[in-house]
Design an enzyme around this catalytic site. Structure first.
Site, PDB file in Angstrom:
ATOM      1  N   SER A  84       0.799  -1.238   0.000  1.00 57.96           N
ATOM      2  CA  SER A  84       0.000   0.000   0.000  1.00 57.96           C
ATOM      3  C   SER A  84       0.829   1.285   0.000  1.00 57.96           C
ATOM      4  O   SER A  84       0.287   2.358  -0.265  1.00 57.96           O
ATOM      5  CB  SER A  84      -0.942   0.022   1.201  1.00 57.96           C
ATOM      6  OG  SER A  84      -2.069  -0.764   0.928  1.00 57.96           O
TER       7      SER A  84
ATOM      8  N   LYS B 107       0.618   3.257  -3.066  1.00 58.58           N
ATOM      9  CA  LYS B 107      -0.583   4.063  -3.364  1.00 58.58           C
ATOM     10  C   LYS B 107      -0.274   5.556  -3.337  1.00 58.58           C
ATOM     11  O   LYS B 107      -0.854   6.329  -4.087  1.00 58.58           O
ATOM     12  CB  LYS B 107      -1.698   3.742  -2.352  1.00 58.58           C
ATOM     13  CG  LYS B 107      -2.226   2.303  -2.463  1.00 58.58           C
ATOM     14  CD  LYS B 107      -3.152   1.981  -1.299  1.00 58.58           C
ATOM     15  CE  LYS B 107      -3.710   0.563  -1.399  1.00 58.58           C
ATOM     16  NZ  LYS B 107      -4.480   0.176  -0.200  1.00 58.58           N
TER      17      LYS B 107
ATOM     18  N   TYR C 200      -1.732  -3.281 -11.071  1.00 59.69           N
ATOM     19  CA  TYR C 200      -1.826  -3.010  -9.626  1.00 59.69           C
ATOM     20  C   TYR C 200      -0.933  -3.963  -8.821  1.00 59.69           C
ATOM     21  O   TYR C 200      -0.233  -3.547  -7.888  1.00 59.69           O
ATOM     22  CB  TYR C 200      -3.290  -3.120  -9.177  1.00 59.69           C
ATOM     23  CG  TYR C 200      -3.493  -2.958  -7.690  1.00 59.69           C
ATOM     24  CD1 TYR C 200      -3.458  -1.694  -7.091  1.00 59.69           C
ATOM     25  CD2 TYR C 200      -3.712  -4.063  -6.860  1.00 59.69           C
ATOM     26  CE1 TYR C 200      -3.630  -1.539  -5.719  1.00 59.69           C
ATOM     27  CE2 TYR C 200      -3.888  -3.918  -5.494  1.00 59.69           C
ATOM     28  CZ  TYR C 200      -3.850  -2.658  -4.922  1.00 59.69           C
ATOM     29  OH  TYR C 200      -4.024  -2.508  -3.568  1.00 59.69           O
TER      30      TYR C 200
ATOM     31  N   TYR D 299      -4.408   3.457   7.369  1.00 59.66           N
ATOM     32  CA  TYR D 299      -5.725   2.830   7.281  1.00 59.66           C
ATOM     33  C   TYR D 299      -6.644   3.380   8.372  1.00 59.66           C
ATOM     34  O   TYR D 299      -6.569   4.562   8.701  1.00 59.66           O
ATOM     35  CB  TYR D 299      -5.651   1.294   7.381  1.00 59.66           C
ATOM     36  CG  TYR D 299      -4.537   0.654   6.594  1.00 59.66           C
ATOM     37  CD1 TYR D 299      -4.467   0.782   5.212  1.00 59.66           C
ATOM     38  CD2 TYR D 299      -3.555  -0.102   7.220  1.00 59.66           C
ATOM     39  CE1 TYR D 299      -3.458   0.176   4.482  1.00 59.66           C
ATOM     40  CE2 TYR D 299      -2.543  -0.716   6.496  1.00 59.66           C
ATOM     41  CZ  TYR D 299      -2.505  -0.569   5.132  1.00 59.66           C
ATOM     42  OH  TYR D 299      -1.506  -1.172   4.429  1.00 59.66           O
TER      43      TYR D 299
ATOM     44  N   VAL E  17       1.100  -3.802   3.797  1.00 55.35           N
ATOM     45  CA  VAL E  17       0.982  -5.087   4.507  1.00 55.35           C
ATOM     46  C   VAL E  17       2.258  -5.938   4.464  1.00 55.35           C
ATOM     47  O   VAL E  17       2.323  -6.976   5.114  1.00 55.35           O
ATOM     48  CB  VAL E  17      -0.201  -5.957   4.018  1.00 55.35           C
ATOM     49  CG1 VAL E  17      -1.519  -5.440   4.524  1.00 55.35           C
ATOM     50  CG2 VAL E  17      -0.195  -6.130   2.521  1.00 55.35           C
TER      51      VAL E  17
HETATM   52  N1  LIG Z   1      -2.729  -2.734   2.773  1.00 55.27           N
HETATM   53  C1  LIG Z   1      -1.957  -3.116   1.777  1.00 55.27           C
HETATM   54  O1  LIG Z   1      -0.752  -3.007   1.803  1.00 55.27           O
HETATM   55  C2  LIG Z   1      -2.703  -3.746   0.663  1.00 55.27           C
HETATM   56  C3  LIG Z   1      -1.897  -3.932  -0.577  1.00 55.27           C
HETATM   57  C4  LIG Z   1      -2.141  -5.269  -1.199  1.00 55.27           C
HETATM   58  N2  LIG Z   1      -1.387  -5.377  -2.408  1.00 55.27           N
HETATM   59  C5  LIG Z   1      -3.621  -5.471  -1.439  1.00 55.27           C
HETATM   60  O2  LIG Z   1      -4.166  -4.918  -2.334  1.00 55.27           O
HETATM   61  O3  LIG Z   1      -4.264  -6.197  -0.734  1.00 55.27           O
END
Ligand SMILES: NC(=O)CC[C@H](N)C(=O)O
Length: 309
Positions: free
Chosen positions: A66, A69, A193, A245, A263
């Protein structure tokens, strides 16, 4: 004010924070991430004078997940401008988990913000280029400029592992397509993605990208603008309101530094005007943030008064 971080102190903070690893859990819904060692914890701090202070094994590479992002958001803001981007994705934090689908059933179906998966998928769909590989190359070129490291690429193993198992993210894509928020082929978007999320780098690279944001988008070495000031400002604002988050509020109170987690256990943090920080600790809390990493940042913030509030 230039800060001098003390290496021995940093090593001690890492050892202290590591004690919490047993309360966390490595993400395994992306099977390849399940191999990480929960007791790993490393940190790098990059200051505007070009110095790096680190502790733990900072040669280990971490996939962005994430964290990507925030970088993809910066790129599409540069490419398309605020109006077009925020027509498709909102600016509000949420107390729903990052992969939640619930809000997409309400009207309007526009994702609440670009840091949850639904919003991030919309942002990725806006990366310009004529093919998945061209769009990925554009994103990688941007990441390499921010990190000042031409060698950065993505982990094929992690990308593949997520691509094969990302049924929830595919569901989000189909909802978004039904509501005409995206219109591209779902499998192509998922390919881009998952490769974006699998971009990998060390804590030092993470810290250097954090420093670029901390310096309002300027290259720490040459002072050349790598992104417009407004884009850096929007990114840091989202990092504060949505970057951790649905525990961004608690993080703002306890740490108070613009940060984005993934994550994989990575955290990219930007202390405005002062430093960039990269952390890697794969033991996660129940919201998907690095448990040991957050403890470490809490300690650091208190010791060096890093909170922006
Ligand atoms: N919270 C994350 O890091 C999510 C990224 C992960 N690639 C997903 O889409 O589930």
């Amino acid at each position: 004010m230039m800060l001098v971080y003390n290496q021995e102190e940093l090593v001690r903070f890492v050892e202290e924070a590591k004690q919490y690893a047993r309360y966390g859990k490595v993400a395994d819904y992306i099977p390849a991430l399940g191999k990480a060692d929960p007791n790993e914890l490393s940190i790098a701090i990059y200051t505007p004078d070009g110095r790096v202070v680190d502790a733990g094994d900072v040669t280990v590479k971490v996939t962005l997940q994430s964290i990507s992002k925030i970088i993809a958001l910066a790129l599409v803001l540069i490419d398309r401008g605020e109006d077009e981007v925020f027509h498709k994705v909102g600016m509000e934090p949420t107390d729903y988990p990052f992969h939640s689908i619930a809000k997409l059933e309400e009207k309007p179906a526009k994702p609440l913000n670009p840091m949850i998966n639904a919003g991030a998928l919309v942002v990725t769909s806006m990366i310009q280029g004529s093919s998945v590989s061209e769009r990925l190359e554009r994103l990688l070129a941007f990441v390499r400029r921010l990190a000042g490291n031409e060698c950065i690429s993505y982990s094929d193993e992690v990308a593949r592992s997520e691509f094969e198992t990302a049924f929830l993210n595919r569901s989000l894509c189909y909802f978004l397509k039904q509501h005409r928020i995206i219109d591209e082929d779902v499998e192509e978007l998922m390919e881009l993605y998952t490769k974006q999320c699998a971009i990998e780098m060390t804590c030092i690279d993470l810290a250097r990208i954090g420093l670029v944001l901390a310096l309002d988008g300027r290259d720490p070495h040459s002072s050349e603008p790598l992104m417009p000031l407004d884009v850096a400002r929007i990114c840091k604002t989202f990092m504060v309101t949505c970057g951790m988050y649905n525990s961004s509020g608690e993080f703002a109170i306890k740490v108070g530094i613009p940060a984005k987690s993934g994550v994989s256990g990575g955290i990219l943090a930007a202390v405005p005007g002062r430093c960039g920080i990269g952390v890697f600790g794969p033991a996660l809390d129940d919201k998907g943030n690095s448990l040991t990493g957050v403890k470490l940042l809490e300690r650091l913030s208190k010791t060096y008064s890093l909170s922006i509030f």
